[in-house]
Enzyme design. Structure first.
Site, PDB file in Angstrom:
ATOM      1  N   ALA A   1       0.911  -1.168  -0.094  1.00 38.55           N
ATOM      2  CA  ALA A   1       0.016  -0.045  -0.048  1.00 38.55           C
ATOM      3  C   ALA A   1       1.088   1.273  -0.134  1.00 38.55           C
ATOM      4  CB  ALA A   1      -1.027  -0.643   1.500  1.00 38.55           C
TER       5      ALA A   1
ATOM      6  N   GLU B   1       4.465  -5.334   7.270  1.00 36.16           N
ATOM      7  CA  GLU B   1       3.776  -4.433   7.761  1.00 36.16           C
ATOM      8  C   GLU B   1       4.141  -3.842   9.315  1.00 36.16           C
ATOM      9  OE1 GLU B   1       2.512  -6.164   5.773  1.00 36.16           O
ATOM     10  OE2 GLU B   1       0.356  -5.741   4.571  1.00 36.16           O
TER      11      GLU B   1
HETATM   12  C1  HXC Z   1       5.096   4.361  -1.854  1.00 36.85           C
HETATM   13  C2  HXC Z   1       7.036   3.070  -1.907  1.00 36.85           C
HETATM   14  C3  HXC Z   1       6.334   2.140  -1.858  1.00 36.85           C
HETATM   15  C4  HXC Z   1       5.395   1.549  -0.813  1.00 36.85           C
HETATM   16  C5  HXC Z   1       8.487   2.125  -2.258  1.00 36.85           C
HETATM   17  N1  HXC Z   1       8.099   3.087  -2.598  1.00 36.85           N
HETATM   18  N2  HXC Z   1       7.682   1.204  -1.779  1.00 36.85           N
HETATM   19  N3  HXC Z   1       6.252   4.097  -1.872  1.00 36.85           N
HETATM   20  N4  HXC Z   1       4.553   2.959  -0.639  1.00 36.85           N
HETATM   21  N5  HXC Z   1       4.654   0.971   0.360  1.00 36.85           N
HETATM   22  C6  HXC Z   1       8.686   3.985  -3.391  1.00 36.85           C
HETATM   23  C7  HXC Z   1      10.265   4.308  -2.675  1.00 36.85           C
HETATM   24  O1  HXC Z   1       9.913   5.411  -1.940  1.00 36.85           O
HETATM   25  C8  HXC Z   1      10.688   4.797  -3.771  1.00 36.85           C
HETATM   26  O2  HXC Z   1      10.518   6.170  -3.714  1.00 36.85           O
HETATM   27  C9  HXC Z   1      10.673   4.197  -4.640  1.00 36.85           C
HETATM   28  O3  HXC Z   1       9.855   3.768  -4.793  1.00 36.85           O
HETATM   29  C10 HXC Z   1      11.714   3.275  -4.876  1.00 36.85           C
HETATM   30  O4  HXC Z   1      11.461   2.587  -3.836  1.00 36.85           O
HETATM   31  P1  HXC Z   1      13.066   2.390  -3.203  1.00 36.85           P
HETATM   32  O5  HXC Z   1      13.523   1.749  -1.687  1.00 36.85           O
HETATM   33  O6  HXC Z   1      14.268   3.324  -3.698  1.00 36.85           O
HETATM   34  O7  HXC Z   1      14.029   0.594  -3.922  1.00 36.85           O
HETATM   35  P2  HXC Z   1      14.347   0.078  -3.393  1.00 36.85           P
HETATM   36  O8  HXC Z   1      16.149   0.519  -2.483  1.00 36.85           O
HETATM   37  O9  HXC Z   1      15.241  -0.778  -3.957  1.00 36.85           O
HETATM   38  O10 HXC Z   1      13.910  -0.734  -2.270  1.00 36.85           O
HETATM   39  C11 HXC Z   1      12.861  -1.558  -2.701  1.00 36.85           C
HETATM   40  C12 HXC Z   1      12.253  -1.694  -1.220  1.00 36.85           C
HETATM   41  C13 HXC Z   1      11.301  -0.983  -0.315  1.00 36.85           C
HETATM   42  C14 HXC Z   1      12.742  -3.419  -0.232  1.00 36.85           C
HETATM   43  C15 HXC Z   1      10.937  -2.570  -2.126  1.00 36.85           C
HETATM   44  O11 HXC Z   1      11.151   0.194  -1.803  1.00 36.85           O
HETATM   45  C16 HXC Z   1      10.044  -0.784   0.412  1.00 36.85           C
HETATM   46  O12 HXC Z   1      10.593  -1.263   1.715  1.00 36.85           O
HETATM   47  N6  HXC Z   1       9.280  -0.327   0.432  1.00 36.85           N
HETATM   48  C17 HXC Z   1       8.051  -0.838   1.240  1.00 36.85           C
HETATM   49  C18 HXC Z   1       7.668  -1.708   1.756  1.00 36.85           C
HETATM   50  C19 HXC Z   1       6.918  -2.076   2.474  1.00 36.85           C
HETATM   51  O13 HXC Z   1       7.193  -2.087   3.737  1.00 36.85           O
HETATM   52  N7  HXC Z   1       5.722  -2.854   2.012  1.00 36.85           N
HETATM   53  C20 HXC Z   1       4.497  -2.355   2.452  1.00 36.85           C
HETATM   54  C21 HXC Z   1       3.588  -1.258   2.525  1.00 36.85           C
HETATM   55  S1  HXC Z   1       2.363  -1.669   4.549  1.00 36.85           S
HETATM   56  P3  HXC Z   1      10.952   7.666  -4.219  1.00 36.85           P
HETATM   57  O14 HXC Z   1      10.272   9.238  -4.481  1.00 36.85           O
HETATM   58  O15 HXC Z   1      11.544   7.955  -2.753  1.00 36.85           O
HETATM   59  O16 HXC Z   1      12.637   7.282  -5.375  1.00 36.85           O
HETATM   60  C22 HXC Z   1       1.011  -2.653   3.342  1.00 36.85           C
HETATM   61  C23 HXC Z   1      -0.305  -2.290   4.014  1.00 36.85           C
HETATM   62  C24 HXC Z   1      -0.867  -2.949   3.805  1.00 36.85           C
HETATM   63  O17 HXC Z   1       0.830  -2.427   2.143  1.00 36.85           O
HETATM   64  C25 HXC Z   1      -2.451  -2.676   4.817  1.00 36.85           C
HETATM   65  C26 HXC Z   1      -2.298  -2.455   5.854  1.00 36.85           C
HETATM   66  C27 HXC Z   1      -1.962  -1.110   6.133  1.00 36.85           C
END
Ligand code: HXC
Length: 257
Positions: A65, A131
């Site tokens: 998300a 999460e």
């Molecule tokens: C918003 C996101 C995002 C996310 C990545 N991006 N995931 N933006 N929401 N979930 C954006 C980053 O901010 C970044 O934007 C761009 O995508 C590229 O990501 P990077 O982090 O620079 O890439 P990398 O270093 O290769 O790492 C990839 C990754 C990491 C390991 C997937 O992005 C990450 O950990 N993302 C979050 C994963 C996560 O926690 N997902 C769960 C979300 S909560 P910029 O603009 O900075 O370049 C969820 C909850 C659901 O899903 C329901 C309960 C609430």
């Protein structure tokens, strides 16, 4: 196209929905969620579509998300909008939906893949429910569907530590049905979806409904449900055609009736 954050493409009888916010690794913001649900409802209502394929990019199916969009929200806001309740409409689609996953399927991305009927994964796929590292818990069914898919031990491990699973672990655990080389993912997944789309659509819908019923009821009730639906397949022209084709040693020509 009517959509900005996804691509919708009809390949024969397969509707292909591609998540397309590459700069955010396909993070599910409200627009993308609205568009995916709308596209699936449109395809589900289209008698020319026999299967739906949902995919992302090489790098990410979806990284969750959209954290930046969720970050400022209050409890009152997420409660009032019933955040993520729109996914109930996705799971009530009757057309079979195949997920083709490469790269990250994290948080809401893993949950979206699990909302599909089964997952075909590239050897690059990574699954996780991180999460907890953000101070929340899964919100699109992850705690429920992951547990049903991989069992309590792995589901607890994933939801409590936030670690990711590589594709081999995911296949061993039963989260994905097949692993294919990343370069072949889309072709293979399209072949699988086309195979499904060439079956009788009403019968495929019945098979999907019967399997899904196993998650909602007891074994005895589920077997009874299956038997009734099985009996009702004999009311279709496609059962007559399918069995006649076998007996006559030819391919069936289903008419979805
Ligand atoms: C918003 C996101 C995002 C996310 C990545 N991006 N995931 N933006 N929401 N979930 C954006 C980053 O901010 C970044 O934007 C761009 O995508 C590229 O990501 P990077 O982090 O620079 O890439 P990398 O270093 O290769 O790492 C990839 C990754 C990491 C390991 C997937 O992005 C990450 O950990 N993302 C979050 C994963 C996560 O926690 N997902 C769960 C979300 S909560 P910029 O603009 O900075 O370049 C969820 C909850 C659901 O899903 C329901 C309960 C609430």
């Amino acid at each position: 196209s009517e959509f900005d954050t996804i691509l919708l493409d009809r390949r024969g009888r397969v509707g292909v929905v591609t998540l397309n916010r590459p700069k955010a690794l396909n993070a599910l913001d409200s627009q993308l969620m609205r568009e995916v649900v709308a596209a699936v409802e449109e395809l589900d209502a289209d008698p020319g579509i026999g299967a739906i394929l949902l995919t992302g990019s090489d790098r990410a199916f979806a990284a969750g998300a959209d954290i930046k969009e969720m970050q400022p929200k209050t409890f009152a806001e997420v409660h009032a909008e019933d955040l993520f309740s729109q996914w109930d409409r996705f799971s009530s689609a009757r057309t079979p939906i195949v997920a083709a996953v490469a790269g990250y399927a994290l948080g809401g991305g893993c949950e979206l893949a699990m909302l599909c009927d089964f997952i075909i994964a590239a050897d690059t796929a990574k699954f996780g429910q991180p999460e907890i590292t953000l101070g929340v818990i899964p919100g699109i069914g992850g705690s429920q569907r992951l547990t049903r898919a991989v069992g309590k031990a792995k589901a607890m491990d994933m939801c409590l530590t936030g670690r990711t699973m590589d594709v081999n672990e995911a296949e061993r655990a039963g989260l994905v049905s097949r692993i294919v080389p990343a370069a072949a993912l889309l072709d293979e997944a399209l072949k699988v979806a086309t195979t499904i789309a060439e079956m009788s659509l009403p019968i495929a819908m019945m098979a999907k409904e019967a399997v899904n019923r196993s998650f909602e009821t007891t074994l005895a009730e589920g077997v009874k449900f299956e038997r009734r639906v099985f009996h009702s397949t004999f009311a279709t022209a496609d059962q007559k055609e399918g069995m006649a084709a076998f007996v006559e040693k030819r391919s069936p020509h289903f008419t979805n009736s």
